[in-house]
Design an enzyme around this catalytic site. Structure first.
Site, PDB file in Angstrom:
ATOM      1  N   CYS A  84     -50.117 -62.346  39.110  1.00 49.25           N
ATOM      2  CA  CYS A  84     -50.984 -63.089  38.302  1.00 49.25           C
ATOM      3  C   CYS A  84     -49.939 -62.260  36.840  1.00 49.25           C
ATOM      4  CB  CYS A  84     -52.048 -62.676  38.621  1.00 49.25           C
ATOM      5  SG  CYS A  84     -53.036 -62.237  37.366  1.00 49.25           S
ATOM      6  N   CYS A  87     -51.441 -59.029  34.161  1.00 55.54           N
ATOM      7  CA  CYS A  87     -51.581 -57.962  33.346  1.00 55.54           C
ATOM      8  C   CYS A  87     -49.823 -57.733  33.460  1.00 55.54           C
ATOM      9  CB  CYS A  87     -51.680 -56.528  34.877  1.00 55.54           C
ATOM     10  SG  CYS A  87     -53.777 -56.052  34.776  1.00 55.54           S
ATOM     11  N   CYS A 166     -59.035 -58.613  41.624  1.00 57.32           N
ATOM     12  CA  CYS A 166     -58.750 -57.631  40.518  1.00 57.32           C
ATOM     13  C   CYS A 166     -59.274 -56.276  39.922  1.00 57.32           C
ATOM     14  CB  CYS A 166     -59.179 -59.010  39.161  1.00 57.32           C
ATOM     15  SG  CYS A 166     -58.280 -58.239  37.220  1.00 57.32           S
ATOM     16  N   GLN A 274     -66.557 -56.710  22.373  1.00 55.42           N
ATOM     17  CA  GLN A 274     -65.209 -56.500  22.503  1.00 55.42           C
ATOM     18  C   GLN A 274     -65.214 -55.995  23.949  1.00 55.42           C
ATOM     19  OE1 GLN A 274     -62.896 -55.366  20.881  1.00 55.42           O
ATOM     20  NE2 GLN A 274     -63.601 -55.583  18.697  1.00 55.42           N
ATOM     21  N   ASN A 308     -71.169 -56.038  15.631  1.00 57.08           N
ATOM     22  CA  ASN A 308     -70.087 -55.150  16.600  1.00 57.08           C
ATOM     23  C   ASN A 308     -70.443 -53.240  15.578  1.00 57.08           C
ATOM     24  OD1 ASN A 308     -69.425 -53.773  19.073  1.00 57.08           O
ATOM     25  ND2 ASN A 308     -67.364 -53.638  17.996  1.00 57.08           N
ATOM     26  N   GLU A 326     -69.263 -63.727   8.488  1.00 58.42           N
ATOM     27  CA  GLU A 326     -68.513 -64.384   9.413  1.00 58.42           C
ATOM     28  C   GLU A 326     -68.609 -65.766   9.535  1.00 58.42           C
ATOM     29  OE1 GLU A 326     -67.837 -66.015  13.181  1.00 58.42           O
ATOM     30  OE2 GLU A 326     -67.473 -63.071  12.671  1.00 58.42           O
ATOM     31  N   ASP A 374     -62.198 -56.596  10.788  1.00 61.92           N
ATOM     32  CA  ASP A 374     -61.288 -57.005  12.028  1.00 61.92           C
ATOM     33  C   ASP A 374     -61.345 -58.798  12.433  1.00 61.92           C
ATOM     34  OD1 ASP A 374     -61.455 -56.613  14.976  1.00 61.92           O
ATOM     35  OD2 ASP A 374     -62.912 -56.272  15.168  1.00 61.92           O
ATOM     36  N   CYS A 400     -56.347 -56.725  15.961  1.00 63.63           N
ATOM     37  CA  CYS A 400     -55.779 -57.017  17.604  1.00 63.63           C
ATOM     38  C   CYS A 400     -54.441 -57.704  18.399  1.00 63.63           C
ATOM     39  CB  CYS A 400     -56.776 -58.253  18.268  1.00 63.63           C
ATOM     40  SG  CYS A 400     -57.205 -59.998  17.566  1.00 63.63           S
TER      41      CYS A 400
END
Length: 447
Positions: A84, A87, A166, A274, A308, A326, A374, A400
């Site tokens: 998978c 991860c 998972c 998030q 957020n 936004e 962000d 990110c």
């Protein structure tokens, strides 16, 4: 093109790539010194590998045997690790994962942005298992297996991983992946469902079934029964995002609370939230601490989404004004609704494409003391070049993607004269190679 050499070879692993593979060099032969990226290997290890791909600048290989293991190697918890692609770092101890991600951040800042923070922030950590409250499972009917697969993509993204559980998805769903696969396999429309999105609030787990053809009444009944049995809120998506609707009746309101600021955020099934709830709360707290808003200051929050950061900022700033901007108009409407829902009158929201010319935007001319941003993976270079930076007292940048942060930090420091005071990682996605980070910039000193 030369054929691959499939004979096993021994390599010493010297580093880790941004996507979690080991880095080595061929020690001898016609390609001696050439870089090799090795799946399943960790820095400091000696491994036996088999070549899997070749290109002009680097080769790829997979680990056949770990001859000398790294002290940081651990046994992966998930039985599907290695196949998978959800991860890639479960075989590395969590403390070492953090160190690796911090190394990626600092390397990107130096190599891409040519900047170094004056100090490194201590890493932020939240839940490391059962944390993923939003995501997308791919669905594929495999006739050779006579089975419908539901899961994340394999490490080879052409394929859907055949998983039954998972360990990083919220446990209400993570240990029911096999049941979800069996459900889809029993549908008349099992070949017409390409994906299932999931999102989790404090009280509900919502599943959104994308379907390419209208569903039969029998299929709807099967989905409804599954949702009732397992406690899922079921949605259908026959077209674009606006087509999402409850499978039956009126869907409950999805929401999550931010207790520290007495805020409840309402959201829809395909909205961005998030992924890691506990890390999100810690991240908000750190961002507000670093921004250090003083009474009466005006704060601009760019790429604000549902609010957020904006709403906690408004709650914490007292008599100060907060403006959120936004690009997606629907999110802006819901951010305004969230402000009203939480009784916050000192916050405004505006819709604007922050990658385009903003000269006509009235909010840009209003003047601000502090900036929080962000952005998505592409970063914020377009808007940073248009902002009146001169009046700002501080910038806090949540990222990110370390590459785009590094590029933008390079602009702020090397062209606009700001100082990168602090930077650090936040482990939003444990056991993956994803690097979430935060950086603080101080303005040029007055002469």
């Amino acid at each position: 093109m030369a054929r691959l050499d499939h004979s096993p070879k021994s390599l010493d692993i010297v580093n880790l790539t941004h996507d979690g593979r080991g880095v080595a060099r061929w020690p001898d032969g016609p390609h001696a010194g050439k870089t090799v990226f090795v799946t399943g290997a960790l820095p400091g290890e000696t491994v036996l590998v088999q070549q899997t791909a070749r290109s002009r600048n680097f080769d790829e290989a997979k680990t056949l045997e770990v001859v000398q293991a790294s002290p940081g190697r651990v046994t992966p918890r998930c039985p599907h690790f290695g196949t998978c692609g959800g991860c890639v770092l479960q075989h590395l101890a969590e403390d070492k994962q953090i160190e690796a991600k911090q190394g990626v951040l600092l390397d990107n800042l130096q190599r891409i942005g040519h900047v170094t923070p004056q100090s490194v922030l201590p890493p932020l950590r939240g839940d490391s298992w059962g944390y993923r409250r939003k995501g997308r499972f791919s669905v594929r009917r495999v006739e050779k297996k006579d089975k419908t697969l539901v899961g994340f993509r394999e490490q080879d993204p052409r394929f859907v991983a055949d998983i039954g559980e998972c360990h990083v998805v919220v446990p209400q769903l993570g240990f029911k992946v096999a049941a979800l696969g069996a459900l889809v396999d029993g549908l008349d429309a099992r070949r017409d469902i390409p994906q299932i999105e999931f999102i989790t609030g404090d009280a509900h787990v919502a599943l959104v079934f994308r379907h390419l053809q209208p569903l039969s009444d029998a299929d709807k009944a099967r989905l409804d029964a599954f949702g009732t049995e397992h406690g899922f809120t079921m949605f259908l998506q026959p077209g674009g995002n606006d087509s999402v609707h409850p499978l039956s009746g009126e869907a409950p309101q999805l929401s999550f609370r931010l207790p520290q600021w007495d805020i409840e955020l309402l959201f829809r099934p395909l909205d961005f939230i998030q992924v890691n709830a506990k890390l999100n709360e810690a991240m908000i707290a750190r961002a507000l601490e670093l921004l250090d808003v003083q009474p009466g200051e005006r704060v601009l929050d760019l790429f604000c989404g549902l609010g957020n950061f904006t709403l906690p900022l408004a709650r914490a700033s007292g008599d100060g004004d907060v403006v959120g901007v936004e690009g997606e108009a629907g999110l802006v409407q819901r951010a305004r609704a969230n402000a009203a829902h939480n009784g916050l009158a000192n916050v405004q929201f505006h819709a604007a494409d922050l990658s385009q010319d903003l000269a006509s935007q009235p909010w840009l001319k209003a003047g601000f003391d502090k900036l929080l941003l962000d952005p998505a993976r592409s970063g914020a270079i377009e808007v940073l070049k248009q902002l009146p930076l001169k009046g700002l007292k501080r910038i806090v940048y949540v990222s990110c993607h370390p590459g785009s942060l590094a590029r933008d930090a390079g602009y702020l420091v090397n062209e606009a004269g700001w100082t990168l005071r602090e930077a650090g990682v936040m482990d939003m996605f444990p056991h993956t190679a994803h690097v979430e980070s935060i950086a603080v910039f101080d303005p040029p000193k007055k002469r």
